[in-house]
Write an enzyme that holds these catalytic residues in place. Structure first.
Site, PDB file in Angstrom:
ATOM      1  N   LYS A  80       0.774  -1.299   0.275  1.00 24.62           N
ATOM      2  CA  LYS A  80       0.146   0.172  -0.088  1.00 24.62           C
ATOM      3  C   LYS A  80       0.850   1.384   0.027  1.00 24.62           C
ATOM      4  CE  LYS A  80      -3.756   2.047   2.592  1.00 24.62           C
ATOM      5  NZ  LYS A  80      -5.046   1.878   3.385  1.00 24.62           N
ATOM      6  N   SER A 108      -9.994   2.163   2.379  1.00 25.21           N
ATOM      7  CA  SER A 108      -9.053   2.749   1.524  1.00 25.21           C
ATOM      8  C   SER A 108      -8.232   1.961   0.853  1.00 25.21           C
ATOM      9  CB  SER A 108      -8.305   3.705   2.366  1.00 25.21           C
ATOM     10  OG  SER A 108      -7.511   3.201   3.435  1.00 25.21           O
ATOM     11  N   SER A 111     -10.337  -0.152   6.711  1.00 23.36           N
ATOM     12  CA  SER A 111      -9.855   0.005   5.346  1.00 23.36           C
ATOM     13  C   SER A 111      -9.153  -1.326   4.812  1.00 23.36           C
ATOM     14  CB  SER A 111      -8.865   1.074   5.330  1.00 23.36           C
ATOM     15  OG  SER A 111      -9.448   2.337   5.277  1.00 23.36           O
TER      16      SER A 111
END
Lengths: 493, 496
Positions: B79, B154, B178
């Site tokens: 990420k 997210s 998320s």
């Protein structure tokens, strides 16, 4: 700016003071990262992702700084929090990397203490509201523009070496009842605080380098009336300025109040050159710091047994020590206060420890050396001479190898950087004349001054002074005047 | 079977045995990324040469006899909120466009130490603020199950990369759901470890008291392997827990849940839940019963206030955390043309560099922390947080784990909620309580919703430091489901 003379102001108003003192701790590393803390390094060389607030970096609290803060709190008779947190103080400024300062808000590490200060033989108890730990900001320099402030500057440069250095803030409760002594009490409080920091060894407390600085709050009220609106004078960086800023602000506020004007709650800037303050920003337009507990840090919960150990191992505090030394040295209150004000106590103590009698140690530091410090405008402690040097000179005088004049010459040589006491004496040939030399000189002097010799012989002992003077002159100061007098009197009896 | 369809454990074993090299494994995945990125846009940054050089290094470490653990040579999608020294790190924000950190996040460093090969940096909602990846400043990521739908957020790039076979593993961060919500809507496994169980150092902060790094994988065992590889105490993170990591890999292999007490939270039901989600959840309950678990209904009355509390606490912390993006030391700088003051440059940069959702949350948080409002908003939310933690404590006094749907609906169409923040926020209804209380929670696939044939996630919540329970229950359920489905749910996904 219009003011009312200090004495007049105090006839009508009573001042209330409040002092906030920032002390940079002398820890090896910063408050929340491992960077070094030395003063004067190349700009932006003592920095890392954490103290530059790079994305993703995190603070880890410096235990040595927490320990130092607790020791300060204990020395100031504070209670120590069993549990407290760091809080974020949010505001934007280019020299604050995170745009928030990690500080403490409603949960200080130490609280509710006091410090007794003595002024003119009277003791004033200054109550301490809180002692908390926070981090320092970087240092901005605003180039161009008229004010040296960020507004109107052509450009600004920032040194982040200072950012994150542990900073202790010591906040007093309102100080009342000092009357006309207010400026002196403020100054004495600052001096005593510095002495405590020194005795604890937690900071170098160099005001010229900003490692100790004051914010001074002042308000005035008529006797019996509620306290007036206060102003806060920021970053007052010498004891003399603390005193002057209190005095100046009392005079300024008294004028406004007697003219029927209101005091605006505001921060003010102190000007060293004039001793006056000018308006900064008013509290109405002040920042809302949006304090909240810092979620990056865990609460501090000092182990009570650890705190007890810190309490038990505190050094003798300066005021206690002064009482003990005064009694050991058998000096008057006045002499002790003079030594204190001159910053001579530690020096005298160290000189005694190095072997000098108390009276001699005090005589040299408060006499010849104080005079020289005064002449060169430096603090006594900053003279380039050690207590060991002074003790050695004192020893040589006691043993008769130096007389007063030669001793002064030796001190002068040490201060001039010519070496240790013995080196200077050797280089300059500062040796008192021995008995044989002295007898020869005296015989010559008596032969050359038959009139004076005859006067003495006939009972006018006072005339011996002229003969001793002649001996000193002939020996170029190296004779022991006392011994010379003895010998002359013996010879002429 | 091609390399890209293998599990992480299989790839690790192949590399360890010397059957394939880390370079070959990385190449296969880089090729897959190249082929599928035009459709998915899961990555913000891929640099074939940087990845291959990591793979070569792993191969030489293995050749020199270094013991690297079960994931050596396995590729991973990372990420883009974790600092990486050899790749840009942007948090999907214009304000950090092109920024290269001079350090690795602790998670990154541990991935490297374990011999994982980083394929690239995945897309996310800007600063991890969102539930759809639509808030990225660099374009939306698409759900491999249906390219017109969101991959969750997210960590939507990370969920799309794993469900789209671009990577067998990926990292995420879970602040309000998320990791779990993107895992649920893409039919994969996503775990939020206990808060403090995985290091935040080098993770660009959104809400410090909630942010938790965690793994994505296509099965529970792989997730456990990755969890063990990067979690554990980190002296650089004061909030990291100085205790051994629960043995999650062993738990994922335990294979028995008979006699375990499983709680259903009464409050996680009602109008907002899609019927297909409820149906699959009820299937999972029956399955657990058939596996010998005892089902107990529990009440957590404070959970109803979790969403509003979260939307005060997270924005408050973010308003302060994001203050550092001021153009002074790194990142975007706007207006530095000699006509603007430093303060103006700060303001211009932040106005240009932050997207609308980030600005919305900064403003919310600034307001909630303001003098005079603090007690009513931030202070009150913290009290609610305590009540939620107490509800969990009481519940875990009765049961070993709690279960719920991970998210009330399946993946929604791109654009559907983009202009309705409240609707978007509801995606995290079931996941937020565990962030506020800091306990462990996992999402595993539990079937497809009848009405849209899209994946549904089951959330399994365990107490603080009870991460192993999530894996134990998750692995047993997964095995039972896969037996029923005739293989992993992901085989139902359309080919890209």
């Amino acid at each position: 700016m219009s003011v009312i003379a200090f004495d007049k102001a105090l006839e009508r108003f009573e001042p209330v003071l409040g002092l906030e003192t920032h002390v940079e701790l002398g820890t090896a590393s910063k408050m929340f990262c491992g960077c070094a803390t030395g003063f004067g390094a190349e700009p932006n060389t003592q920095v890392c992702p954490t103290c530059l607030a790079f994305p993703g970096s995190l603070p880890v609290a410096n235990e040595a700084a927490i320990e130092a803060t607790i020791r300060i709190g204990l020395a100031l008779n504070c209670s120590i929090a069993e549990w407290c947190r760091f809080a974020r103080k949010n505001y934007f400024y280019p020299d604050m990397p995170k745009n928030y300062q990690i500080s403490q808000y409603d949960e200080p590490l130490c609280f509710d203490g006091y410090l007794d200060v003595e002024v003119g033989g009277q003791t004033y108890r200054v109550e301490i509201e809180r002692v908390h730990l926070e981090e320092d900001t970087g240092k901005s320099t605003h180039v161009g523009g008229a004010t040296g402030r960020i507004h109107g500057a052509d450009y600004s440069i920032v040194d982040y070496n200072r950012a994150g250095i542990p900073l202790v803030e010591i906040v007093t409760k309102p100080i009342t009842g000092t009357g006309a002594m207010a400026p002196e009490v403020a100054r004495a409080y600052g001096v005593e605080l510095r002495e405590i920091m020194r005795s604890l060894g937690v900071s170098d407390v160099r005001m010229d380098q900003g490692s100790m600085r004051f914010d001074v709050n002042v308000s005035l009220n008529e006797p019996g009336a509620p306290w007036g609106t206060r102003t806060e004078t920021k970053n007052v960086n010498s004891f003399r300025s603390v005193e002057r800023s209190v005095r100046g602000e009392i005079e300024r506020q008294a004028f406004l109040l007697t003219s029927g004007e209101k005091i605006i709650q505001e921060t003010r800037h102190f000007h060293e050159d004039t001793g006056t303050t000018t308006s900064g920003r008013s509290k109405e337009e002040a920042q809302d710091y949006r304090y909240f507990p810092d979620p990056d840090l865990v609460p501090i919960a000092p182990d009570p047994t650890w705190v007890a150990t810190l309490r038990d191992t505190l050094p003798e505090l300066p005021s206690v020590k002064r009482k003990r030394l005064q009694s050991e040295w058998s000096v008057s209150d006045h002499d002790m206060e003079s030594m204190y004000n001159a910053g001579a106590i530690d020096l005298v103590e160290a000189t005694i420890a190095a072997g000098a009698p108390a009276a001699d140690a005090r005589k040299w530091w408060m006499g010849e050396l104080a005079r020289r410090a005064n002449e060169s405008g430096t603090a006594l402690a900053d003279l380039p001479i050690t207590p060991g040097d002074v003790a050695r000179v004192s020893e040589l005088v006691a043993s008769g190898s130096l007389n007063d004049k030669l001793a002064r010459a030796a001190l002068e040589g040490i201060l001039a950087g010519e070496g240790s006491a013995d080196e200077v004496i050797a280089k300059r040939g500062l040796q008192i004349a021995d008995e044989g030399e002295l007898l020869a000189i005296i015989d010559q002097v008596l032969a050359d001054n038959t009139d004076a010799a005859e006067k003495v012989r006939s009972g006018k002992v006072a005339a011996v002074g002229a003969l001793v003077g002649a001996v000193m002159k002939a020996s170029r100061g190296k004779a022991d005047a006392g011994r010379a007098r003895e010998i002359i009197l013996e010879k002429l009896s | 079977m091609s390399l890209i369809h293998k599990t992480a454990a299989e790839l690790g074993a192949l590399v360890a045995s010397g059957e394939v090299s880390a370079v070959e494994v990385a190449t296969a995945h880089l090729d897959r990324i190249e082929a599928t990125e035009p459709k998915l846009h899961a990555f913000l940054h891929v640099d074939r040469e940087v990845t291959l050089s990591q793979a070569r290094e792993v191969d030489s470490r293995i050749a020199s006899g270094e013991q690297l653990g079960p994931l050596a040579g396995v590729p991973i999608a990372h990420k883009d909120i974790f600092a990486t020294r050899d790749m840009p790190t942007t948090a999907a924000s214009k304000i950090l466009e092109g920024w290269r950190p001079p350090y690795d996040a602790t998670v990154t460093a541990r991935l490297r130490a374990a011999g994982l090969v980083i394929l690239g940096k995945t897309n996310l909602d800007e600063f991890a603020m969102g539930s759809s990846t639509e808030n990225s400043a660099y374009g939306v990521t698409r759900n491999p199950w249906d390219l017109s739908r969101i991959p969750g957020g997210s960590s939507g790039g990370s969920s799309a990369a794993v469900s789209g076979y671009q990577a067998p593993l990926s990292t995420g961060t879970d602040t309000g759901g998320s990791i779990r919500q993107p895992a649920a809507v893409t039919g994969i496994v996503g775990m939020k470890p206990t808060y403090g169980g995985s290091s935040r150092y080098g993770l660009i902060a959104f809400a410090s008291s909630l942010d938790t790094p965690g793994p994505f994988a296509r099965n529970v065992h792989d997730a456990a392997l990755l969890h063990e590889a990067f979690s554990g105490y980190d002296p650089m993170d004061s909030t990291s827990i100085d205790a051994p990591v629960p043995s999650v890999v062993a738990a994922a292999q335990a294979g028995d849940i008979s006699g375990m007490r499983v709680g259903i939270v009464r409050e996680f039901a009602g109008d907002g839940y899609q019927p297909g989600v409820i149906a699959r959840f009820n299937d999972a309950v029956k399955m657990l019963e058939s596996l010998g678990a005892e089902i107990v209904e529990v009440s957590c009355p404070s959970f109803d206030t979790a969403l509003p509390a979260y939307y005060l606490i997270a924005p408050s912390e973010c308003s302060s955390n994001l203050a550092r993006f001021d153009a002074m030391r790194y990142g975007l700088r706007v207006g530095d043309d000699g006509t603007h003051s430093a303060e103006e440059v700060m303001a211009l940069t932040r106005a240009a560099g932050f997207g609308p959702e980030v600005k919305r949350r900064i403003m919310l948080g600034t307001y909630a922390l303001s003098s005079g409002y603090y007690d009513a908003y931030y202070g009150q939310a913290q009290k609610v947080r305590t009540l939620i933690a107490r509800d969990f404590e009481a519940a875990f006094g009765q049961v070993d784990v709690l279960i719920s749907p991970t998210t009330p609906t399946t993946a929604f169409p791109i654009g559907e909620r983009a202009d309705d923040p409240m609707a978007m926020y509801l995606a995290d209804l079931c996941t937020i309580p565990s962030n506020l209380a800091g306990n462990a929670a996992i999402s595993i696939p539990c079937g497809l919703a009848d009405e849209d044939n899209l994946p549904v996630g089951l959330q399994i919540m365990a107490p603080v430091l009870g991460d192993d329970r999530c894996y134990r229950v998750g692995a047993v359920l997964e095995k039972a489901f896969e037996a029923r489905w005739g293989g992993p749910l992901l085989k139902e996904a359309p080919a890209l």
